[in-house]
Write a protein that holds these residues in place. Structure first.
Motif, PDB file in Angstrom:
ATOM      1  N   PHE A 132       0.885  -1.229   0.086  1.00 50.21           N
ATOM      2  CA  PHE A 132       0.028   0.006   0.011  1.00 50.21           C
ATOM      3  C   PHE A 132       0.918   1.457  -0.042  1.00 50.21           C
ATOM      4  O   PHE A 132       1.716   1.489   0.991  1.00 50.21           O
ATOM      5  CB  PHE A 132      -0.761   0.012   1.255  1.00 50.21           C
ATOM      6  CG  PHE A 132      -2.050  -0.931   1.166  1.00 50.21           C
ATOM      7  CD1 PHE A 132      -2.226  -1.478  -0.411  1.00 50.21           C
ATOM      8  CD2 PHE A 132      -3.034  -1.001   2.294  1.00 50.21           C
ATOM      9  CE1 PHE A 132      -3.418  -2.312  -0.223  1.00 50.21           C
ATOM     10  CE2 PHE A 132      -4.190  -1.956   1.923  1.00 50.21           C
ATOM     11  CZ  PHE A 132      -4.433  -2.491   0.845  1.00 50.21           C
ATOM     12  N   LEU A 133       0.891   1.917  -1.121  1.00 51.88           N
ATOM     13  CA  LEU A 133       1.923   3.122  -1.231  1.00 51.88           C
ATOM     14  C   LEU A 133       1.690   4.176  -0.482  1.00 51.88           C
ATOM     15  O   LEU A 133       0.272   4.606  -0.161  1.00 51.88           O
ATOM     16  CB  LEU A 133       1.800   3.218  -2.813  1.00 51.88           C
ATOM     17  CG  LEU A 133       2.405   2.297  -3.821  1.00 51.88           C
ATOM     18  CD1 LEU A 133       2.260   2.723  -5.156  1.00 51.88           C
ATOM     19  CD2 LEU A 133       3.679   1.652  -3.511  1.00 51.88           C
ATOM     20  N   ARG A 134       2.738   4.831  -0.078  1.00 49.87           N
ATOM     21  CA  ARG A 134       2.404   6.357   0.638  1.00 49.87           C
ATOM     22  C   ARG A 134       2.311   7.283  -0.181  1.00 49.87           C
ATOM     23  O   ARG A 134       2.693   7.267  -1.621  1.00 49.87           O
ATOM     24  CB  ARG A 134       3.974   6.664   1.284  1.00 49.87           C
ATOM     25  CG  ARG A 134       4.058   7.656   1.939  1.00 49.87           C
ATOM     26  CD  ARG A 134       5.486   8.147   2.455  1.00 49.87           C
ATOM     27  NE  ARG A 134       5.969   7.094   3.369  1.00 49.87           N
ATOM     28  CZ  ARG A 134       6.005   7.435   4.583  1.00 49.87           C
ATOM     29  NH1 ARG A 134       5.174   8.630   5.206  1.00 49.87           N
ATOM     30  NH2 ARG A 134       6.120   6.365   5.403  1.00 49.87           N
ATOM     31  N   ALA A 135       1.273   8.190   0.070  1.00 50.80           N
ATOM     32  CA  ALA A 135       1.015   9.405  -0.633  1.00 50.80           C
ATOM     33  C   ALA A 135       1.933  10.549  -0.294  1.00 50.80           C
ATOM     34  O   ALA A 135       2.178  10.963   0.947  1.00 50.80           O
ATOM     35  CB  ALA A 135      -0.353   9.726  -0.289  1.00 50.80           C
ATOM     36  N   ARG A 140      -0.221  12.457  -4.506  1.00 48.26           N
ATOM     37  CA  ARG A 140      -0.069  11.443  -5.478  1.00 48.26           C
ATOM     38  C   ARG A 140       0.758  10.278  -4.720  1.00 48.26           C
ATOM     39  O   ARG A 140       1.411  10.519  -3.878  1.00 48.26           O
ATOM     40  CB  ARG A 140       0.913  11.845  -6.697  1.00 48.26           C
ATOM     41  CG  ARG A 140       0.116  12.897  -7.650  1.00 48.26           C
ATOM     42  CD  ARG A 140       1.410  13.281  -8.731  1.00 48.26           C
ATOM     43  NE  ARG A 140       0.666  14.268  -9.476  1.00 48.26           N
ATOM     44  CZ  ARG A 140      -0.032  13.968 -10.675  1.00 48.26           C
ATOM     45  NH1 ARG A 140      -0.303  12.908 -10.932  1.00 48.26           N
ATOM     46  NH2 ARG A 140      -0.747  14.879 -11.320  1.00 48.26           N
ATOM     47  N   PHE A 141       0.576   8.997  -5.155  1.00 47.53           N
ATOM     48  CA  PHE A 141       1.109   7.844  -4.707  1.00 47.53           C
ATOM     49  C   PHE A 141       2.459   7.729  -5.137  1.00 47.53           C
ATOM     50  O   PHE A 141       2.875   7.948  -6.099  1.00 47.53           O
ATOM     51  CB  PHE A 141       0.265   6.473  -4.751  1.00 47.53           C
ATOM     52  CG  PHE A 141      -1.058   6.681  -4.049  1.00 47.53           C
ATOM     53  CD1 PHE A 141      -1.116   6.559  -2.796  1.00 47.53           C
ATOM     54  CD2 PHE A 141      -2.161   6.893  -4.741  1.00 47.53           C
ATOM     55  CE1 PHE A 141      -2.240   6.679  -1.968  1.00 47.53           C
ATOM     56  CE2 PHE A 141      -3.363   6.886  -4.183  1.00 47.53           C
ATOM     57  CZ  PHE A 141      -3.185   6.630  -2.538  1.00 47.53           C
ATOM     58  N   THR A 144       5.484   2.735  -7.672  1.00 46.30           N
ATOM     59  CA  THR A 144       5.336   1.423  -7.589  1.00 46.30           C
ATOM     60  C   THR A 144       6.865   0.591  -7.286  1.00 46.30           C
ATOM     61  O   THR A 144       7.765   1.019  -8.052  1.00 46.30           O
ATOM     62  CB  THR A 144       4.653   0.533  -8.424  1.00 46.30           C
ATOM     63  OG1 THR A 144       4.680  -0.858  -8.135  1.00 46.30           O
ATOM     64  CG2 THR A 144       5.425   0.632  -9.827  1.00 46.30           C
ATOM     65  N   GLY A 152      -3.989   2.874  -7.858  1.00 45.39           N
ATOM     66  CA  GLY A 152      -3.950   3.736  -6.886  1.00 45.39           C
ATOM     67  C   GLY A 152      -2.969   3.429  -6.044  1.00 45.39           C
ATOM     68  O   GLY A 152      -1.862   3.546  -6.321  1.00 45.39           O
ATOM     69  N   MET A 153      -3.080   3.305  -4.684  1.00 42.31           N
ATOM     70  CA  MET A 153      -2.261   2.951  -3.694  1.00 42.31           C
ATOM     71  C   MET A 153      -1.872   1.765  -3.541  1.00 42.31           C
ATOM     72  O   MET A 153      -0.905   1.191  -3.044  1.00 42.31           O
ATOM     73  CB  MET A 153      -2.867   3.382  -2.165  1.00 42.31           C
ATOM     74  CG  MET A 153      -3.914   2.390  -1.631  1.00 42.31           C
ATOM     75  SD  MET A 153      -4.196   2.690   0.043  1.00 42.31           S
ATOM     76  CE  MET A 153      -5.352   1.523   0.399  1.00 42.31           C
TER      77      MET A 153
END
Length: 304
Positions: A132-135, A140-141, A144, A152-153
């Motif tokens: 789950f990516l950091r914003a 924006r995320f 990857t 998305g994330m």
């Protein structure tokens, strides 16, 4: 330490060992594990099995018998990736397994497929393993960390799999067995159901006769996916045909144990791309269509 207390501690520690010692010895007959996730998917298969005998292992019911002339052991994996992995390993630990065949329903994510179709993918991915990516401050995320584009994330990444020789490597796709896929491709065409009856007795018929599709990709994860946007992204990203909650976990354990594996999944719904009540209406039809194909597949297998 007083003797009664010592005896109690010993009893507590020995109890699990005693329980394991009571586990039935491995069945000496090489068998094909026929697995489904939950009872409606197993109904037809269980009814057609002869010489049935139940063996319980750690509370899980395994039924040995003969199905379409082949020695089998039937088992419900339970829904979810963890249940499926655990039950698969349990089967391998307690029976001499010739192959693993999964029969069940799935959501269709390939626009070229329809409800009722049965798909036997040649590879499976665990699509929800990842980050789950950091914003960032701009909302924006972050980029990857894998090579599969993020949604998305959510950024999928390969799963590290330990092979039978002990080597570990990241794998995007867990393969079905080529020889089993070849049998599926060459087997006689099965007559599949086209109409389902609802609780009120009304008939719901598909627009075209269901068909068996061998090949392509399947996705598995620990969620019931019913979202049109993600369905479209999953098809574009993974070029997959079906999505379920167990098959990739079974493929993972089968690969780690060098055991041939194939999954037949019939589409009960379009994973968010169709009517809201598709699963309710077509679950029985899809379950029966998958079981019908699996029975034909067992008949087509070469005897050993």
């Amino acid at each position: 330490m007083r003797p009664p207390v010592l005896m109690l501690i010993i009893a507590v520690l020995v109890a699990p060992l005693a329980a394991r010692a009571q586990t039935p010895a491995a069945d000496p007959t090489p068998r094909i594990v026929v697995m489904s996730a939950f009872p409606p998917e197993m109904t037809q298969l269980r009814a057609a099995t002869t010489d049935a005998r139940e063996v319980r292992v750690a509370g899980v019911s395994f039924v040995t018998g003969t199905l379409e002339g082949r020695p089998v052991v039937l088992v419900l994996s339970g829904m979810s990736m963890v249940n499926a992995a655990m039950t698969t390993q349990m089967a391998l630990d307690h029976f001499p397994v010739r192959a693993i065949v999964f029969s069940g329903i799935a959501g269709g994510i390939d626009p070229g497929l329809s409800v009722g179709d049965v798909v036997a993918p040649d590879a499976w991915a665990e699509y929800l393993d990842g980050d789950f990516l950091r914003a960032g401050s701009d909302g924006r995320f972050a980029a990857t960390r894998g090579h599969v584009p993020a949604y998305g994330m959510l950024a999928p990444r390969p799963v590290t799999v330990v092979a039978p020789d002990g080597t570990a490597r990241p794998m995007d796709w867990l393969p079905a067995d080529p020889a089993l896929l070849a049998v599926a491709r060459s087997m006689p065409r099965a007559e599949l159901k086209r109409c389902a009856e609802d609780a009120a007795g009304g008939a719901h018929c598909l627009g075209a006769p269901p068909r068996l599709v061998v090949g392509g990709h399947g996705l598995s994860g620990p969620v019931f996916m019913d979202n049109a946007d993600y369905r479209a992204d999953a098809f574009a990203t993974f070029h997959a045909q079906v999505l379920d909650m167990e098959s990739a976990a079974v493929a993972h354990v089968a690969y780690a144990n060098a055991t041939p594996f194939i999954a037949f999944r019939s589409l009960s719904d379009l994973a968010g791309g169709g009517a809201e009540d598709q699963v309710r209406v077509f679950m029985r039809l899809a379950s029966d269509n998958s079981a019908t194909v699996v029975r034909g597949f067992l008949r087509a297998l070469p005897a050993r």
